[in-house]
Motif scaffolding. Structure first.
Motif, PDB file in Angstrom:
ATOM      1  N   LEU A 113       0.844  -1.117   0.091  1.00  0.00           N
ATOM      2  CA  LEU A 113       0.075  -0.005  -0.106  1.00  0.00           C
ATOM      3  C   LEU A 113       0.955   1.227   0.085  1.00  0.00           C
ATOM      4  O   LEU A 113       0.686   2.303  -0.682  1.00  0.00           O
ATOM      5  N   LEU A 114       1.900   1.126   0.773  1.00  0.00           N
ATOM      6  CA  LEU A 114       2.957   2.564   0.830  1.00  0.00           C
ATOM      7  C   LEU A 114       3.463   2.564  -0.544  1.00  0.00           C
ATOM      8  O   LEU A 114       3.618   3.535  -1.094  1.00  0.00           O
ATOM      9  N   GLY A 115       3.912   1.478  -1.273  1.00  0.00           N
ATOM     10  CA  GLY A 115       4.685   1.514  -2.548  1.00  0.00           C
ATOM     11  C   GLY A 115       3.660   1.912  -3.451  1.00  0.00           C
ATOM     12  O   GLY A 115       3.895   2.924  -4.281  1.00  0.00           O
ATOM     13  N   LEU A 120       1.680   6.356  -7.083  1.00  0.00           N
ATOM     14  CA  LEU A 120       0.395   7.343  -7.398  1.00  0.00           C
ATOM     15  C   LEU A 120       0.961   8.742  -7.280  1.00  0.00           C
ATOM     16  O   LEU A 120       0.616   9.648  -8.013  1.00  0.00           O
ATOM     17  N   ALA A 121       1.414   9.072  -5.819  1.00  0.00           N
ATOM     18  CA  ALA A 121       1.786  10.368  -5.811  1.00  0.00           C
ATOM     19  C   ALA A 121       2.884  11.010  -6.725  1.00  0.00           C
ATOM     20  O   ALA A 121       2.984  12.240  -7.133  1.00  0.00           O
ATOM     21  N   LEU A 122       3.891  10.255  -6.748  1.00  0.00           N
ATOM     22  CA  LEU A 122       4.862  10.781  -8.111  1.00  0.00           C
ATOM     23  C   LEU A 122       4.148  10.811  -9.332  1.00  0.00           C
ATOM     24  O   LEU A 122       4.775  11.822 -10.054  1.00  0.00           O
ATOM     25  N   ASN A 123       3.452   9.896  -9.783  1.00  0.00           N
ATOM     26  CA  ASN A 123       2.878  10.060 -11.019  1.00  0.00           C
ATOM     27  C   ASN A 123       1.999  11.429 -11.094  1.00  0.00           C
ATOM     28  O   ASN A 123       1.982  12.226 -12.152  1.00  0.00           O
ATOM     29  N   ALA A 124       1.337  11.661 -10.004  1.00  0.00           N
ATOM     30  CA  ALA A 124       0.303  12.910 -10.172  1.00  0.00           C
ATOM     31  C   ALA A 124       1.410  14.059  -9.937  1.00  0.00           C
ATOM     32  O   ALA A 124       0.934  15.003 -10.911  1.00  0.00           O
ATOM     33  N   PHE A 125       2.418  14.109  -9.401  1.00  0.00           N
ATOM     34  CA  PHE A 125       3.421  15.241  -9.551  1.00  0.00           C
ATOM     35  C   PHE A 125       3.981  15.403 -11.000  1.00  0.00           C
ATOM     36  O   PHE A 125       4.046  16.410 -11.631  1.00  0.00           O
ATOM     37  N   LEU A 126       4.410  14.295 -11.646  1.00  0.00           N
ATOM     38  CA  LEU A 126       4.793  14.125 -12.900  1.00  0.00           C
ATOM     39  C   LEU A 126       3.832  14.742 -13.824  1.00  0.00           C
ATOM     40  O   LEU A 126       4.251  15.613 -14.778  1.00  0.00           O
ATOM     41  N   ILE A 127       2.457  14.345 -13.774  1.00  0.00           N
ATOM     42  CA  ILE A 127       1.565  14.833 -14.695  1.00  0.00           C
ATOM     43  C   ILE A 127       1.298  16.193 -14.575  1.00  0.00           C
ATOM     44  O   ILE A 127       1.328  17.106 -15.612  1.00  0.00           O
ATOM     45  N   LEU A 128       1.212  16.664 -13.327  1.00  0.00           N
ATOM     46  CA  LEU A 128       1.052  18.114 -13.018  1.00  0.00           C
ATOM     47  C   LEU A 128       2.157  19.034 -13.534  1.00  0.00           C
ATOM     48  O   LEU A 128       2.115  20.011 -14.253  1.00  0.00           O
TER      49      LEU A 128
END
Length: 139
Positions: A113-115, A120-128
């Motif tokens: 779950l942590l991984g 997900l957080a890194l992908n959101a940051f990348l997309i933004l």
């Protein structure tokens, strides 16, 4: 690479990138084939599979699109698709009715779950970031 190591090094780097891309495409195609045959009992002829997986790259090259920009955008698109199997694996591997004795325990579930949350957080940051949206404190 050419100014630093010469034309031969640049050519060797180009060949290694092509080999890496072909390898990745073959592995992805084979994985997709196994999933489609195993889960949905649906078969696509090999020539059609190869055409569908390789055609987008050739179209990008033929259109003369900036290769660096196309590469970045392709990686952003891939990063959107990456968490979906992670979420599915997280859901399936913790269920004893599916996995039996091989179901994940609490510690493994927590790590998974942590991984997944980190990806997900890194992908959101990348997309933004790709679309020029800055995140205060991170950009």
């Amino acid at each position: 690479m050419t100014p630093l190591l010469g034309g031969a090094a640049a050519a060797l780097f180009l060949l290694s990138l092509i080999a890496s891309g072909i390898s990745s495409s073959v592995v992805g195609t084979m994985a997709g084939q196994m999933i489609m045959q195993g889960f949905v009992d649906f078969r696509i002829p090999i020539a059609v599979r190869r055409l569908v997986t390789m055609a987008p790259a050739f179209v990008v090259v033929a259109l003369g699109v900036n290769a660096t920009k196309a590469l970045v955008i392709s990686q952003v698109v891939l990063s959107i698709a990456l968490p979906l199997p992670m979420i599915a694996l997280l859901m399936f591997t913790r269920r004893p009715d599916i996995m039996g004795a091989f179901a994940n325990g609490r510690a493994i579930n927590a790590a998974a779950l942590l991984g997944t949350a980190v990806v997900l957080a890194l992908n959101a940051f990348l997309i933004l970031q790709t679309f020029g949206i800055s995140i205060p404190g991170l950009s």
